[in-house]
Design an enzyme around this catalytic site. Structure first.
Site, PDB file in Angstrom:
ATOM      1  N   LYS A   1     -41.609  32.912 -21.146  1.00  0.00           N
ATOM      2  CA  LYS A   1     -40.720  32.820 -19.970  1.00  0.00           C
ATOM      3  C   LYS A   1     -39.758  31.667 -20.169  1.00  0.00           C
ATOM      4  O   LYS A   1     -40.022  30.739 -20.948  1.00  0.00           O
ATOM      5  CB  LYS A   1     -41.508  32.581 -18.676  1.00  0.00           C
TER       6      LYS A   1
ATOM      7  N   ASP B   1     -48.554  28.352 -13.861  1.00  0.00           N
ATOM      8  CA  ASP B   1     -47.627  29.346 -14.403  1.00  0.00           C
ATOM      9  C   ASP B   1     -48.265  30.722 -14.617  1.00  0.00           C
ATOM     10  O   ASP B   1     -47.563  31.673 -14.954  1.00  0.00           O
ATOM     11  CB  ASP B   1     -47.106  28.879 -15.774  1.00  0.00           C
TER      12      ASP B   1
END
Ligand SMILES: C[C@](O)(CO)[C@H](O)COP(=O)(O)OP(=O)(O)OC[C@H]1O[C@@H](n2ccc(N)nc2=O)[C@H](O)[C@@H]1O
Ligand SMILES: Nc1ncnc2c1ncn2[C@@H]1O[C@H](COP(=O)(O)OP(=O)(O)OP(=O)(O)O)[C@@H](O)[C@H]1O
Length: 288
Positions: free
Chosen positions: A13, A138
């Site tokens: 990401k 996350d």
């Protein structure tokens, strides 16, 4: 890996911006960020075991077997499900560690979704994301698999539909500890909250970047180099830095002009994670 019966991606990401709004009494930080996935990442292989053992067959230097987020995710899911099944797991590690592109978190999320599939648990994404949050701030976004505007400590997610440009991601040869940057006295923690979910006007900024640039010359140099070609920014707490391009060719051209001391890769931004694309394709195959 060739013994695996299920092979799944664990994409990287980027944090397109990262605003730090304040610090909670427990030390965690209130933040706002936009996550987008890349079509580049690690790959994990899984095979079901009947004896309840969780065995990761690929070692990562410096990470003991039982501390690996893959093993921790598998054990946590096993415990939650009360299953007697286990798994053999293989990892093809491509993402740099301490790179701010979420490698460990993405591996954990792929493990949760992969074993949910292999063990036929039928847990929904909500339940898996809650388990993921216990492993790291996350992990939930990787479990949900949609590009998102995040707030809270990163776990309150609103899906967003973004352009999907090509990114050149430069990988300074240094690992940055997330905890170190969040503990830094000089980190500013007073960016005002934005009210609309998505990218702020001007693209926002990364509050961690000045701290990392000051402490890690490798990251400062990488930003200076990339900034010669394209506006460059750091992702997460670093070390990786990125710039965006309208097509693969332009990104590739710049990557070839970077010095050999600064490795890089080119990948496309994705609003739907490759992991979810692959799982959806598997389910369709079974139903066909
Ligand atoms: C910086 C980001 O990568 C942005 O996406 C994330 O917020 C970090 O997520 P992560 O690596 O999954 O972080 P965790 O493993 O949960 O936490 C690592 C360390 O970062 C700090 N931390 C993390 C997230 C957060 N919102 N506030 C924090 O202060 C905590 O000191 C924690 O000890
Ligand atoms: N499977 C794993 N892959 C990578 N790191 C792992 C794994 N399991 C445990 N770790 C530990 O987690 C630390 C952070 O790794 P990671 O690659 O997720 O960092 P990061 O890219 O900075 O993450 P983030 O963007 O989430 O802050 C590593 O330094 C390592 O000690």
């Amino acid at each position: 890996m060739h013994e695996a019966t299920l092979i799944l991606p664990a994409p990287a990401k980027l944090n397109l911006f990262l605003h730090i709004l304040g610090r909670r009494p427990d030390g965690y930080h209130e933040l706002q960020t936009v996550f987008q996935f890349l079509d580049y990442g690690d790959e994990l292989g899984f095979r079901r075991r009947e004896d309840g053992e969780i065995r990761l067959h690929t070692a990562i230097a410096g990470v003991p077997h039982d501390s690996n987020l893959i093993v921790r995710a598998a054990r946590r899911l096993q415990q939650e499900a009360g299953t007697e099944l286990g798994a053999d797991i293989w990892l093809d590690k491509r993402l740099p560690m301490g790179g701010g592109i979420g490698g460990g978190s993405s591996d954990a999320a792929t493990t949760l979704l992969g074993l949910n599939h292999l063990w036929q648990l039928g847990f929904d994404l909500e339940r898996l994301a809650a388990l993921g949050l216990e492993l790291g701030a996350d992990v939930p976004v990787f479990v949900r698999g949609r590009a998102a505007f995040a707030s809270g400590v990163g776990e309150q997610l609103v899906p967003v539909d973004l352009e999907e440009p090509w990114f050149l991601v430069a990988v300074p040869q240094v690992s940055v500890s997330t905890a170190e940057i969040f503990c830094a006295a000089e980190l500013t923690r007073n960016t005002p909250a934005i009210r609309v979910c998505g990218l702020p006007e001007g693209g926002g900024h990364n509050d961690c970047q000045p701290v990392v640039e000051q402490r890690y010359p490798e990251v400062r140099n990488a930003l200076n180099l990339l900034n010669k070609f394209v506006p460059a920014r750091m992702t997460g707490t670093g070390a990786c830095v990125f710039g965006s391009f309208p097509n693969h060719c332009d990104a590739d051209k710049v990557s070839r002009q970077l010095p050999a001391t600064l490795p890089s890769f080119v990948a496309q931004g994705r609003n739907v994670s490759m992991l979810h694309r692959k799982l959806e394709a598997l389910v369709q195959e079974v139903n066909a």
